[in-house]
Structure formats: structure tokens, C-alpha cells
Design a protein around this motif. Structure first.
Motif, PDB file in Angstrom:
ATOM      1  N   ASP A 117       0.799  -1.221   0.000  1.00  0.00           N
ATOM      2  CA  ASP A 117       0.000   0.000   0.000  1.00  0.00           C
ATOM      3  C   ASP A 117       0.836   1.278   0.000  1.00  0.00           C
ATOM      4  O   ASP A 117       0.292   2.371   0.134  1.00  0.00           O
ATOM      5  CB  ASP A 117      -0.942   0.009   1.205  1.00  0.00           C
ATOM      6  CG  ASP A 117      -1.905  -1.165   1.197  1.00  0.00           C
ATOM      7  OD1 ASP A 117      -2.443  -1.468   0.114  1.00  0.00           O
ATOM      8  OD2 ASP A 117      -2.096  -1.794   2.253  1.00  0.00           O
ATOM      9  N   ASP A 139       4.483   2.083   6.996  1.00  0.00           N
ATOM     10  CA  ASP A 139       3.324   2.360   7.848  1.00  0.00           C
ATOM     11  C   ASP A 139       2.392   3.293   7.082  1.00  0.00           C
ATOM     12  O   ASP A 139       2.723   4.460   6.865  1.00  0.00           O
ATOM     13  CB  ASP A 139       3.769   3.001   9.166  1.00  0.00           C
ATOM     14  CG  ASP A 139       2.621   3.195  10.146  1.00  0.00           C
ATOM     15  OD1 ASP A 139       1.448   3.061   9.742  1.00  0.00           O
ATOM     16  OD2 ASP A 139       2.893   3.498  11.319  1.00  0.00           O
ATOM     17  N   VAL A 140       1.226   2.784   6.701  1.00  0.00           N
ATOM     18  CA  VAL A 140       0.309   3.596   5.903  1.00  0.00           C
ATOM     19  C   VAL A 140      -0.177   4.818   6.672  1.00  0.00           C
ATOM     20  O   VAL A 140      -0.605   5.814   6.080  1.00  0.00           O
ATOM     21  CB  VAL A 140      -0.901   2.767   5.423  1.00  0.00           C
ATOM     22  CG1 VAL A 140      -0.453   1.701   4.436  1.00  0.00           C
ATOM     23  CG2 VAL A 140      -1.641   2.133   6.608  1.00  0.00           C
ATOM     24  N   HIS A 141      -0.107   4.767   8.000  1.00  0.00           N
ATOM     25  CA  HIS A 141      -0.536   5.909   8.804  1.00  0.00           C
ATOM     26  C   HIS A 141       0.503   7.025   8.802  1.00  0.00           C
ATOM     27  O   HIS A 141       0.242   8.129   9.296  1.00  0.00           O
ATOM     28  CB  HIS A 141      -0.822   5.474  10.242  1.00  0.00           C
ATOM     29  CG  HIS A 141      -1.896   4.437  10.358  1.00  0.00           C
ATOM     30  ND1 HIS A 141      -3.211   4.702  10.048  1.00  0.00           N
ATOM     31  CD2 HIS A 141      -1.842   3.137  10.718  1.00  0.00           C
ATOM     32  CE1 HIS A 141      -3.935   3.611  10.231  1.00  0.00           C
ATOM     33  NE2 HIS A 141      -3.126   2.644  10.624  1.00  0.00           N
ATOM     34  N   GLN A 142       1.687   6.741   8.276  1.00  0.00           N
ATOM     35  CA  GLN A 142       2.757   7.733   8.226  1.00  0.00           C
ATOM     36  C   GLN A 142       2.956   8.301   6.824  1.00  0.00           C
ATOM     37  O   GLN A 142       3.896   9.050   6.589  1.00  0.00           O
ATOM     38  CB  GLN A 142       4.068   7.119   8.730  1.00  0.00           C
ATOM     39  CG  GLN A 142       4.048   6.700  10.180  1.00  0.00           C
ATOM     40  CD  GLN A 142       3.843   7.880  11.112  1.00  0.00           C
ATOM     41  OE1 GLN A 142       4.520   8.890  10.995  1.00  0.00           O
ATOM     42  NE2 GLN A 142       2.914   7.761  12.039  1.00  0.00           N
ATOM     43  N   TRP A 154       4.900  18.966   7.184  1.00  0.00           N
ATOM     44  CA  TRP A 154       4.688  17.586   7.619  1.00  0.00           C
ATOM     45  C   TRP A 154       5.575  17.220   8.797  1.00  0.00           C
ATOM     46  O   TRP A 154       5.243  16.323   9.579  1.00  0.00           O
ATOM     47  CB  TRP A 154       4.927  16.626   6.460  1.00  0.00           C
ATOM     48  CG  TRP A 154       3.761  16.502   5.534  1.00  0.00           C
ATOM     49  CD1 TRP A 154       3.669  16.945   4.242  1.00  0.00           C
ATOM     50  CD2 TRP A 154       2.494  15.922   5.836  1.00  0.00           C
ATOM     51  NE1 TRP A 154       2.429  16.679   3.725  1.00  0.00           N
ATOM     52  CE2 TRP A 154       1.684  16.042   4.687  1.00  0.00           C
ATOM     53  CE3 TRP A 154       1.952  15.310   6.968  1.00  0.00           C
ATOM     54  CZ2 TRP A 154       0.368  15.563   4.628  1.00  0.00           C
ATOM     55  CZ3 TRP A 154       0.644  14.837   6.915  1.00  0.00           C
ATOM     56  CH2 TRP A 154      -0.124  14.965   5.752  1.00  0.00           C
TER      57      TRP A 154
END
Length: 204
Positions: A117, A139-142, A154
Motif C-alpha cells: 500500500d 506504515d500507511v498511517h505515516q 509535515w
């Protein structure tokens, strides 16, 4: 395989190499070196002696399943890192080990990916720190959107700085419109964001 030297810049304005504008890196950065430069903590400091650093080459291994390789664009220098460089037992964060790259929040462009992803060419927040290239967990949240904000944002208001201020105000203090908010360190990074968030919430 060929790669271009990274324009990694320390967030306080100390370039490891001459910065060049890279607002939207593309997939042609997919090649990466097997060794890359990093700032290593050679010797911890003390209250009277500053720490000693070295710039050296460190390995960049191919990513395993779920990992990515990033070319860091920007990395941070935060006040709490001074305690870690001295090894103060009073610090809430673990002391930095000598002989290893300094860990810090960073924004990097993904140059190789074994994560389903996370695509090559995207941006990823990571903790690899003061190094040009690094293999890190995907990490998709990062994932950071370069179209939403630049790398500085960011790493600050949309990163740890802004999240800390938001959680303090809205999750811990439950600030409401009309309340008076006192921020004792409003000149600092987190405090400055906290003041603006408090005003946006209608507080005084």
C-alpha cells in the motif's frame, strides 16, 4: 543503477549537502545506493561538553516484506534530543547509542517498496533520522501527501509538534470557546501551535 545525491537538510538549517528544490519527487528515484551518508553520534556530551558527531557511510539494505527505502528530504532537530545526546537519566526518552546515526523525525520520498500500500514516489514520515537513505518499516498511517503540504509542514504542524499541541488542548484539556488558555512556553514549537489552535477553538 544510478541515483542522485540526496538534498537532505537538517530542519534547523544545517545542510548535509547543498539543498535543491524537490517538491514532488517521482519514481525515477527508485535506484538507491548500498551505502549512504549519515550523521553519527561519535561521543555523548555532558553538561559542560557538547556531543561529538561524525559524517560517515552506513549500509542501506534492500527492503524486506512490509518495508520501504526512503531518501530523506528533511530531518528534525528537537530540544529533547539534547538530553538523549547527553544520556541524562532524567529524560523521558532513551539515550542515543554512540556510533549510530542520530534518530529523529524525518520526511522521505519512497525510492523502493515491498509494502503493498506504499508506492514508490510517495512521501513517508519516519524516524530514521540524520541520514540520507534508510530502510524503514512501511506504515500507511505515516504516509504524507506532498500535494497537501510541504515537507517542513509535515515535520512540524502536521507532525509530532502539531499532534502534541492538538492532543494537549482537545484530548487532555478539552478546550472550549470562551475559556482562557495560558501556554507557558508559547514561544516554543509546540506552544506556538497550541496558541493558534486555542484561538481557532474560540478560546482567549
Amino acid at each position: 543503477r544510478h541515483y542522485s545525491p540526496s538534498p537532505l537538510t537538517i530542519a534547523e538549517g544545517l545542510p548535509m549537502s547543498t539543498p535543491t528544490p524537490t517538491p514532488h519527487p517521482t519514481a525515477d528515484t527508485a535506484a538507491y545506493p548500498r551505502e549512504a551518508r549519515a550523521v553519527v553520534l561519535a561521543k555523548r556530551g555532558s553538561a559542560a561538553t557538547p556531543p561529538t558527531f561524525e559524517i560517515t557511510a552506513v549500509p542501506v539494505r534492500p527492503p524486506r516484506q512490509g518495508e520501504v527505502v526512503v531518501r530523506n528530504l528533511l530531518t528534525s532537530v528537537d530540544p529533547y534530543m539534547g538530553f538523549r545526546m547527553r544520556g541524562d537519566v532524567s529524560s523521558y526518552a532513551e539515550a542515543y547509542p554512540e556510533g549510530r546515526p542520530v534518530a529523529a523525525g524525518s520526511v522521505g520520498v519512497v525510492v523502493a517498496s515491498e509494502h503493498p500500500d506504499i508506492k514508490v514516489g510517495g512521501w513517508l514520515l519516519n524516524e530514521s533520522g540524520w541520514r540520507e537513505f534508510a530502510t524503514v518499516p512501511g506504515d500507511v498511517h505515516q504516509v504524507a501527501d506532498p500535494d497537501a503540504a510541504d515537507d517542513v509542514a509535515w515535520l512540524s504542524v502536521l507532525g509530532m509538534t502539531g499532534i502534541t499541541a492538538w492532543v494537549a488542548l482537545h484530548e487532555v484539556c478539552n478546550v472550549e470557546a470562551g475559556q482562557t488558555v495560558a501556554v507557558t512556553a508559547a514561544a516554543g514549537a509546540v506552544g506556538g501551535v497550541a496558541v493558534q489552535l486555542a484561538k481557532a477553538a474560540g478560546a482567549r
